[in-house]
Design an enzyme around this catalytic site. Structure first.
Site, PDB file in Angstrom:
ATOM      1  N   SER A 116       4.001   1.004  -3.122  1.00  0.00           N
ATOM      2  CA  SER A 116       5.113   1.903  -3.447  1.00  0.00           C
ATOM      3  C   SER A 116       5.737   1.388  -4.738  1.00  0.00           C
ATOM      4  CB  SER A 116       6.153   1.833  -2.309  1.00  0.00           C
ATOM      5  OG  SER A 116       7.388   2.409  -2.713  1.00  0.00           O
TER       6      SER A 116
ATOM      7  N   TYR B 182      11.315  -2.747   3.957  1.00  0.00           N
ATOM      8  CA  TYR B 182      10.328  -1.926   3.236  1.00  0.00           C
ATOM      9  C   TYR B 182       9.996  -2.565   1.881  1.00  0.00           C
ATOM     10  CZ  TYR B 182       8.095   2.433   1.589  1.00  0.00           C
ATOM     11  OH  TYR B 182       7.206   3.374   1.126  1.00  0.00           O
TER      12      TYR B 182
HETATM   13  P1  NAD Z   1       3.915   9.731   6.956  1.00  0.00           P
HETATM   14  O1  NAD Z   1       5.036   9.362   7.851  1.00  0.00           O
HETATM   15  O2  NAD Z   1       3.714  11.160   6.608  1.00  0.00           O
HETATM   16  O3  NAD Z   1       2.535   9.165   7.532  1.00  0.00           O
HETATM   17  C1  NAD Z   1       2.444   7.869   8.046  1.00  0.00           C
HETATM   18  C2  NAD Z   1       1.170   7.699   8.831  1.00  0.00           C
HETATM   19  O4  NAD Z   1       1.171   6.364   9.374  1.00  0.00           O
HETATM   20  C3  NAD Z   1       1.033   8.667  10.016  1.00  0.00           C
HETATM   21  O5  NAD Z   1      -0.285   9.144  10.093  1.00  0.00           O
HETATM   22  C4  NAD Z   1       1.343   7.790  11.228  1.00  0.00           C
HETATM   23  O6  NAD Z   1       0.642   8.193  12.415  1.00  0.00           O
HETATM   24  C5  NAD Z   1       0.860   6.424  10.757  1.00  0.00           C
HETATM   25  N1  NAD Z   1       1.531   5.351  11.499  1.00  0.00           N
HETATM   26  C6  NAD Z   1       2.854   5.076  11.519  1.00  0.00           C
HETATM   27  N2  NAD Z   1       3.090   4.069  12.380  1.00  0.00           N
HETATM   28  C7  NAD Z   1       1.902   3.695  12.898  1.00  0.00           C
HETATM   29  C8  NAD Z   1       1.481   2.721  13.852  1.00  0.00           C
HETATM   30  N3  NAD Z   1       2.365   1.913  14.457  1.00  0.00           N
HETATM   31  N4  NAD Z   1       0.182   2.625  14.162  1.00  0.00           N
HETATM   32  C9  NAD Z   1      -0.711   3.456  13.589  1.00  0.00           C
HETATM   33  N5  NAD Z   1      -0.394   4.398  12.675  1.00  0.00           N
HETATM   34  C10 NAD Z   1       0.894   4.527  12.348  1.00  0.00           C
HETATM   35  O7  NAD Z   1       4.155   8.844   5.638  1.00  0.00           O
HETATM   36  P2  NAD Z   1       3.607   8.972   4.130  1.00  0.00           P
HETATM   37  O8  NAD Z   1       4.731   9.390   3.268  1.00  0.00           O
HETATM   38  O9  NAD Z   1       2.354   9.719   4.098  1.00  0.00           O
HETATM   39  O10 NAD Z   1       3.367   7.428   3.799  1.00  0.00           O
HETATM   40  C11 NAD Z   1       2.076   6.858   3.705  1.00  0.00           C
HETATM   41  C12 NAD Z   1       2.199   5.548   2.925  1.00  0.00           C
HETATM   42  O11 NAD Z   1       2.675   5.828   1.621  1.00  0.00           O
HETATM   43  C13 NAD Z   1       3.187   4.559   3.525  1.00  0.00           C
HETATM   44  O12 NAD Z   1       2.668   3.249   3.430  1.00  0.00           O
HETATM   45  C14 NAD Z   1       4.411   4.711   2.657  1.00  0.00           C
HETATM   46  O13 NAD Z   1       5.186   3.539   2.635  1.00  0.00           O
HETATM   47  C15 NAD Z   1       3.758   4.998   1.319  1.00  0.00           C
HETATM   48  N6  NAD Z   1       4.651   5.656   0.353  1.00  0.00           N
HETATM   49  C16 NAD Z   1       5.180   6.888   0.616  1.00  0.00           C
HETATM   50  C17 NAD Z   1       6.015   7.479  -0.340  1.00  0.00           C
HETATM   51  C18 NAD Z   1       6.631   8.849  -0.146  1.00  0.00           C
HETATM   52  O14 NAD Z   1       7.478   9.247  -0.960  1.00  0.00           O
HETATM   53  N7  NAD Z   1       6.257   9.603   0.863  1.00  0.00           N
HETATM   54  C19 NAD Z   1       6.285   6.804  -1.536  1.00  0.00           C
HETATM   55  C20 NAD Z   1       5.725   5.556  -1.755  1.00  0.00           C
HETATM   56  C21 NAD Z   1       4.903   4.986  -0.817  1.00  0.00           C
END
Ligand code: NAD
Length: 267
Positions: free
Chosen positions: A143, A156
């Site tokens: 991130s 985080y």
């Molecule tokens: P999201 O919440 O849409 O998806 C998260 C996924 O992780 C889901 O499929 C969920 O089932 C899985 N997950 C969560 N807890 C779990 C567990 N205990 N065991 C197994 N699976 C688990 O989130 P996203 O926005 O798609 O984020 C994905 C990655 O991208 C993350 O690492 C997040 O930190 C990173 N990220 C997101 C953003 C953003 O703006 N959305 C920005 C920077 C980084």
């Protein structure tokens, strides 16, 4: 020829959000996909169907809970027992925002386990086989918060900074595997700014509330603080960057952290 034909990719947290967007792009390019995440039977079946329809040659689904290190190891072992893992995307992650003094300690433990430690366990189990074959790609979805901080995100930001450091160490350890012809083994991080997924929905809603529930104004307010492009990324935008990292010509790109943040970390 599709770019990922003959490759198999394990993408953690890929039932929705960024992981699902990466799976869509990899499927379009003919990869076999291992979807993973927590979800009910209906959402799992829907995700599997959509990835097959996107072009994946085969789709397996695993639901191991990444809070448990043993389950993380099992996930990789079961993936390896049913075929190769050429590409590993450590994407699963959660968020919880609160000032440090009010952050529940169990949220610290959960975020460190899912956003950081699970990537250590998956890489530890998957990389030796990649080195044996002379080709492998690990892509850690970190991130902007792996590069800079924001208030109220202590676990985080700590986890994502840790993931960026871990990426560098493991990249060095495998830098000399394989060859230019085989494609080598690389380990990189992608550092997104705001991406339109469920993860940021509560932060969008909190801003929307300031504007009488207007979601678009809420998003604009959120972006105006830190993301100069003022545009959200789509999950598949992150998938396209991951796809490029999977190409053989990216064999010398390793140990990097690539911001996809509309200029956030250039400021
Ligand atoms: P999201 O919440 O849409 O998806 C998260 C996924 O992780 C889901 O499929 C969920 O089932 C899985 N997950 C969560 N807890 C779990 C567990 N205990 N065991 C197994 N699976 C688990 O989130 P996203 O926005 O798609 O984020 C994905 C990655 O991208 C993350 O690492 C997040 O930190 C990173 N990220 C997101 C953003 C953003 O703006 N959305 C920005 C920077 C980084």
């Amino acid at each position: 020829m599709k770019q990922l034909e003959g490759r198999r990719a394990l993408i953690t947290g890929s039932l929705r959000g960024i992981g699902f967007g990466i799976a869509q792009v990899f499927a379009r390019e003919g990869a076999e996909i291992i979807l993973h995440g927590l979800g009910d039977a209906e959402s799992i079946a829907a995700a599997k169907t959509e990835i097959l329809n996107s072009g994946a040659k085969r789709v397996d689904v695993f639901t191991h809970d990444l809070r448990d290190p043993k389950a993380v190891e099992q996930l990789v072992q079961e993936a390896l027992n049913s075929g190769a893992v050429d590409i590993l995307v450590n994407n699963a992650g959660i968020q919880h925002t609160a000032p440090t003094s009010e952050m529940p300690s169990e949220k610290w433990d959960e975020i460190i386990a899912i956003n950081l430690s699970s990537a250590f366990h998956t890489m530890r189990a998957a990389l030796p086989k990649m080195a044996e074959r002379g080709f492998g790609r690990v892509i850690n979805i970190a991130s902007v918060h792996g590069l800079v901080a924001s208030v109220s995100k202590a676990p985080y930001v700590a986890a994502k900074h840790g993931l960026v450091g871990l990426t560098k160490v493991v990249a060095l350890e495998y830098a000399n595997s394989g060859s230019r012809e085989s494609g080598g083994v690389t380990v990189n991080a992608i550092c997104p700014g705001w991406v339109e997924t469920a993860l940021i929905e509560s932060q969008i809603q909190a801003r929307a509330d300031k504007f009488g529930g207007n979601r678009d104004q809420g998003i604009a307010d959120l972006l105006s603080e830190k993301q100069p492009s003022k545009r959200l990324s789509a999950p598949t935008d992150i998938g396209e960057v991951a796809l490029w990292l999977c190409s053989k010509s990216a064999h010398n790109v390793t140990g990097t952290s690539i911001p996809v943040d509309g200029g956030w970390t250039a400021q």
